[in-house]
Structure formats: C-alpha cells, structure tokens
Write an enzyme that holds these catalytic residues in place. Structure first.
Site, PDB file in Angstrom:
ATOM      1  CG  ASP A 108      -8.727   2.358   7.970  1.00  0.00           C
ATOM      2  OD1 ASP A 108      -9.862   1.874   8.130  1.00  0.00           O
ATOM      3  OD2 ASP A 108      -7.961   1.978   7.078  1.00  0.00           O
TER       4      ASP A 108
ATOM      5  CB  ILE B 104      -1.088   1.068   3.247  1.00  0.00           C
ATOM      6  CG1 ILE B 104      -1.095   1.586   1.805  1.00  0.00           C
ATOM      7  CG2 ILE B 104      -0.502  -0.351   3.282  1.00  0.00           C
ATOM      8  CD1 ILE B 104       0.293   1.750   1.194  1.00  0.00           C
ATOM      9  CE  LYS B 105      -9.357   2.537   4.377  1.00  0.00           C
ATOM     10  NZ  LYS B 105      -9.081   1.131   4.725  1.00  0.00           N
ATOM     11  NE  ARG B 106       1.301   4.056   5.281  1.00  0.00           N
ATOM     12  CZ  ARG B 106       0.861   3.199   6.218  1.00  0.00           C
ATOM     13  NH1 ARG B 106      -0.420   3.131   6.526  1.00  0.00           N
ATOM     14  NH2 ARG B 106       1.717   2.410   6.871  1.00  0.00           N
TER      15      ARG B 106
END
Lengths: 308, 308
Positions: A108, B104-106
């Site tokens: 991020d 969550i940017k998984r």
C-alpha cells in the site's frame, strides 16, 4: 537479521525455508479430532489444529533449518482466532531461534504501508507504550505501487534491523501476464529487480542487503538473469517441490559464496506424509516424514550446488 | 452486491465512500482517554478507541452514504485486538445497511488467494461447519500476479454475489514507476484495465460488473481513458480531498448514467474536525464535523456532475 540469516544458513548448510502454510486438509485426523474435541468445529478449533500441526513440524525440523515462512492467508482465513495461531507460531519459531519470514505480500502507500510495516516488523505506539503486533523478522511486499509503497517498510527495517522480500517474478503460470511484458526491451520483472537493487543499497548488512526479492523456482533462466541484476539481494525462491522446481534448476539463483538464495518448500515438507515417497511414516508420524523431506531437500540442493 | 451498491448510490445521490482509516492521531482526546481508562494503554485500549471513533462517525453519516471502506492496515497494526475492532466495524456497518469495501489489497496465487477470498468475502469450512471470518462485501486486490491471483477471488465472488476492485492506477506520486511504463505503446495500467474488463465479463450484475478497478483521483486524464477501457467496471477512486483530488477532476470517471464511479475520502471526512474549515465543531463534536464534510463532498461532486 540478514546477517543472522546468512550465519544460520552457513551453520545448517541448508539454504532452505519451510513454508508453514497449513491447510486443514493437510492436518492429520488425530490432530483435528483433538482440537475439535476441545473447542468444537469452530474457528478456534481450526486455529488450535493449525497450531498443534505447526508445533509438531517445527519440533521435528528446527535444528535442520535456518528459517520458516508462515503464509498469513492460511491463518487469516480463520479470522482473529487464526491470526492468534499465526502469532503463537511466530513466537514459538523465535523460541527455537528460527528466522521468521512473514509471507504477507502486503502493498500500500504512505501511512498505510507504514502501518503494515509497524504491525508486522516494527512497533506501534499506544499512548506512552509501544507494542509489537505480529513481529516477523522479514515480510514479503508487493511492488506494484512503486517507491511510496516500499519506502515505509525500508524505514522500519532500518530501525529494527529487519528486512523485506519484494515480489519480482512469481512462480505461478500466469505470472507472465504483466511481469514478463517488455518495457524498453526488458521484461517488467527486470525493471522491478533494478529498483530492488537500488532500494537495497539503502539498507545493507555485512554482505547482503536487507531488501531481497521473490523469484519463483519455476523460471530458472529468469533466476539466472535476476541474480546478476541484484547481486546483493537475497532471493527467496518459492515453487520448489510441489510446484515443480528442482535443486538442479536453482543453482544460478545462488552466488559463488553459496549464499544469496533461500529456497522455500511448503506442501512438499509439511504434508510430506501424504506423498507416496513418505507414506511409510503414516499420518501418526507426519512430523517425521516432514523431517525426512527436509533432509532430502537439503541433499538435493547441496548436490546441485556442489556439481555446478 | 454491485446492484445494491448502484441502488444505494441512486437513493443517497452520493457516489461516495467514507474511508474508515483511523489513526490514533486522528482520534479526539476524550475517546482515547475513555478507552485507556477502561483497558489501559494497550493494544486492546487502542482497538477500543478505534471502534468508538468509527462508531460515532458511522452514526453521524450512515444515512447520507452508500458505502464505507475500512483500510485493514490501520487495524492490523494493533494485531488481533485491532482486527477485532475491524470486525466490529464491519458488522456495525452491515447493521446500518452500508456496503463495506474491505481495503485489504491482498494478492497471491492459487490456494493462497482462495484462502484470502474465503476469509474476507466467503466462508471457511471447519469440519462440518462453515464460518465467515471477516465478511466484507467487496475487497481490493493487487493484480501483479496475473489471472492466478484474481480467479480465486472471482470464484468466491460468484458464489457470494460479492465483488472486488483491482488496483489499476493508484493515487500516489510514485505510482507511475511501474504502472505508467509503456508496453506495446500503452501504459501498463491500460493493460491491467483490459484484463479487468475481461475478468469482469465473467461476473456481471444488472448494469455493472462485480469486478471493478481502483483508479486514483490524482490522475484525471488517466481516469478518462480508463473509463472507456472498462465501461462496465465500477471505479473506486481514492485520493479525493487530502490527497488533492477535486470533484471537477472526477466527472470523467463516471458514465452518463451518473454511475460507474465511487469516490473515497478518508482523512478528509473522519478527521474533518482537524481542518480549519470545520474547526468550529471542536474535538467534542468531531462526528458532526464528519457529517458536514460528507455533505460538502456530496455537494462538490454533484455540482461537478451537473455542470459536465
């Protein structure tokens, strides 16, 4: 911590890492039964089974290996109970003096990246106190957002003498969809590797940088090229064993000093007892099967390195 | 869930999402004090403060907005206690019938991606029972690993009628390092956008796909180009307000139907009381300041859309 990793690899003569990626389907019946008897078929029961399974594997292998790599997704799927098992696993590995690589693949920007870095590698401030939330030694990080995503991790790593492994070329079949696309005549993963080398210069250990790279075992030629682009970066190599990589394919991931790469096997070790090759151990002695699989993996890689 | 998002945007006339990204430094003294009095300056104390802060902001804004976007890093940094506050926040937003986008940017592959998808959007199986661990309605996902990383999410989304937003062009200054590089004459983010459009065709709602994209507010020209490449994908737009984006910059992110984009503001809403513009509310009435900031944001975007 990168110096410790080098030292432990030299001492064990094992440039390998055991991937603690427990799926419930890997866990032998007797462990599941005990856990469910105590906590029911609940998230807590699942987390207990995961923890007992990990503990047995760690107990059976810790003296042979320098490091472990728990894959946080396998814990996170069971919610906070699962993440408690993740924490217990990390703590127990530290008791055994193992280097812990948190396979978290976070990525991020700015304060958000800083929060991930603080939570996994550093400390968070609460009023006048500080705490460590997850406390791995290394974490894997996704590069898609560029320097803004990496810098906050490197800052925390500098303070803590910890490190990261940045995804460069992943081991999966579709990794080429974006990573292999040519930019100015070179694949994207080489551009990322150049950045990894540059970021790594900012935070060096004795011989290697605290900023490493993830390069899959399934693309040996790529590993050879990337080794040269990032001479001071450790390469974390997933895809050995179950995903198809073999020791002989991996010699070019290493430098002449026998260091510079650390090869991960997850399923191939932790679920070894399910393979025909180790079936003789049986589910009761699954951890002994894991120990044998570790010995075989060390042998495979050592032989390949000697013969290069 | 994409149909519900469209419907709620129409009903509220507010194509916006409030980013619940609580930093302790945003939280007014009186909330911190109460939380620390009850639980001490501990991770649990921090989590309690975060939860009370969120709750007040949700109570003050839920009737104006269609959706919220909690940034999980801000909870994860406080470990399992923090993630319990995340869960409480998600549940409370569902009680208020808000659509919850888990930021969550998984991004991982195969069974690992499947575990993230199950843990955040689906169900996990434990023996004969199933559980929902985190239970958001949408999640943000990183595309760097290609189809192998996305497909497991789409599979779960199909079962659950939930969705994802895939990072295409992020709002940060260094997003161009990789995302802007030209491949066959087009920037990488356009190649990713083409994939998003293709993945999205596999899981369509009535007018829009369950597979959306993240495109930063800070690059309006890019938003215009990407809107055309992904006509059926909702665009989640970070970077409004504190990061510099304005309503007038964003009109081209929307389709003619007034839908197709949802603009996020985090700090600009949740810490509005710290801005000179809303200082009159004071720290005691921080949630009223947030409500006013939401009203102003809706006005800014509505005006821009009317004048286009």
């Amino acid at each position: 911590m990168i110096n410790k990793l080098c030292e432990k690899i030299r001492k064990t003569n094992a440039p390998i890492v055991v991937g603690l990626d427990p799926m419930l389907s890997y866990i032998p019946e007797h462990i599941l039964k005990d856990a469910f008897r105590e906590y029911g078929e609940t998230l807590k029961g699942a987390a207990e089974a995961v923890w007992q399974y990990n503990k047995a594997i760690i107990d059976a292998t810790w003296d042979l290996i320098p490091a472990v790599k728990p894959q946080i997704a396998m814990y996170e799927q069971f919610g906070v109970e699962g993440l408690q098992a993740f924490n217990k696993t990390v703590d127990y590995c530290h008791e055994k003096d193992l280097v812990v690589i948190g396979d978290i693949k976070r990525g991020d920007i700015g304060s958000t990246s800083a929060a991930y870095a603080a939570g996994h590698l550093g400390k968070v401030q609460v009023g006048s106190k500080t705490y460590r939330a997850f406390d791995e030694d290394f974490a894997t990080v996704n590069p898609y957002l560029g320097t803004d995503g990496i810098k906050p991790f490197v800052d925390v790593c500098k303070e803590e003498k910890k490190g990261i492994f940045i995804l460069v070329k992943t081991s999966n079949p579709s990794s080429g969809e974006f990573q292999d696309r040519l930019i100015d005549g070179k694949p994207l993963y080489e551009h990322v590797a150049e950045k990894v080398a540059a970021w790594g210069e900012e935070h060096m250990g004795d011989a290697y940088s605290y900023v490493g790279a993830v390069v899959g075992a399934t693309y040996p030629e790529v590993g050879k090229a990337l080794r040269k682009i990032m001479p001071k970066s450790f390469i974390l190599v997933p895809g050995y064993g179950a995903q198809g990589g073999k020791g002989a394919d991996l010699v070019h991931y290493f430098n002449e000093d026998g260091l510079g790469a650390i090869v991960n096997s997850s399923r191939g070790i932790i679920a070894a007892y399910k393979q025909e090759k180790y079936a003789r151990f049986g589910a009761e002695h699954f951890a002994d099967a894991s120990r044998q699989a570790v010995l075989d993996m060390i042998e495979d890689i050592s032989q390949a390195l000697e013969q290069r």
